[in-house]
Scaffold this motif. Sequence first.
Motif, mmCIF file in Angstrom:
data_model
loop_
_atom_site.group_PDB
_atom_site.id
_atom_site.type_symbol
_atom_site.label_atom_id
_atom_site.label_comp_id
_atom_site.label_asym_id
_atom_site.label_seq_id
_atom_site.Cartn_x
_atom_site.Cartn_y
_atom_site.Cartn_z
ATOM 1 N N SER A 66 7.205 0.979 -9.717
ATOM 2 C CA SER A 66 6.310 -0.189 -9.103
ATOM 3 C C SER A 66 6.847 -1.112 -8.030
ATOM 4 N N GLY B 184 5.748 -0.537 -4.309
ATOM 5 C CA GLY B 184 4.982 -1.907 -3.825
ATOM 6 C C GLY B 184 5.734 -2.281 -2.569
ATOM 7 N N THR C 181 3.627 -2.419 0.778
ATOM 8 C CA THR C 181 3.479 -3.846 1.261
ATOM 9 C C THR C 181 3.938 -3.640 3.007
ATOM 10 N N VAL D 54 1.075 -5.468 -2.913
ATOM 11 C CA VAL D 54 1.031 -6.632 -3.814
ATOM 12 C C VAL D 54 0.625 -6.226 -5.138
ATOM 13 N N MET D 55 -0.064 -5.561 -5.455
ATOM 14 C CA MET D 55 -0.509 -5.130 -6.855
ATOM 15 C C MET D 55 0.690 -4.450 -7.420
ATOM 16 N N LEU E 193 4.029 -4.878 -6.503
ATOM 17 C CA LEU E 193 4.954 -5.789 -6.723
ATOM 18 C C LEU E 193 4.645 -6.787 -7.897
ATOM 19 N N VAL E 194 3.620 -7.163 -8.220
ATOM 20 C CA VAL E 194 3.283 -8.050 -9.068
ATOM 21 C C VAL E 194 3.276 -7.380 -10.638
ATOM 22 N N SER E 195 2.999 -6.155 -10.694
ATOM 23 C CA SER E 195 3.143 -5.430 -11.742
ATOM 24 C C SER E 195 4.540 -5.114 -12.176
ATOM 25 N N SER E 196 5.396 -5.201 -11.293
ATOM 26 C CA SER E 196 6.749 -4.958 -11.664
ATOM 27 C C SER E 196 7.467 -6.389 -11.828
ATOM 28 N N ALA E 197 6.746 -7.523 -11.779
ATOM 29 C CA ALA E 197 7.479 -8.853 -12.148
ATOM 30 C C ALA E 197 7.545 -9.153 -13.513
ATOM 31 N N PHE E 198 6.689 -8.760 -14.276
ATOM 32 C CA PHE E 198 6.591 -9.103 -15.778
ATOM 33 C C PHE E 198 7.906 -8.725 -16.382
#
Length: 165
Positions: free
Chosen positions: A69, A73, A77, A120-121, A123-128
């Motif tokens: 992701s 992402g 992006t 962005v979706m 990238l955010v999902s890979s930030a957890f």
Amino acid sequence: MQNGARHALGLVAGLFLPPLIAVGLFYGVDQVSRSYQQFILSWTGLGVLLVSGILLAFLLGSRLSPVASLVGGLEFTVFGFLPFLDILGLHLIPDRMFGDVLWSGFLTVAYTGLLLMFGVMLLVSSAFPSRWRSSAPRAITAGPAYGVIPPYQGPEDATRPLHRD
């Protein structure tokens, strides 16, 4: 699966799935919008959009490495920012980058901001942080806090009879 192998498979998925998702998205949006103009429904375009959605959900899935992701992402992006840079005067999108079938879908998806939203979706999902940890459960050691309470071994009386098997 070890983390190294999981992240390597995530890298491969992150490199190959986003272009497939994008092409399916461009084709599906083009076919569905053309068919709506004729007051019919393009089942092929709708099916391709559904498959693209399934592949996107696969990239977002928690069992897959977050590298997938993250790479996907970044791809979405970068391509999602190109139309906004074009509006500001920096023309980076080549004319007719795709064939006629994909060009209309690309313009629709890119200039509405959907590519940027997908990027962005992802990238955010890979930030957890929980996605970066190994999915293998830790072994629990048996001890007094986790083990079985042993039966009473003291002297026999009326309140505590010994159980003999």
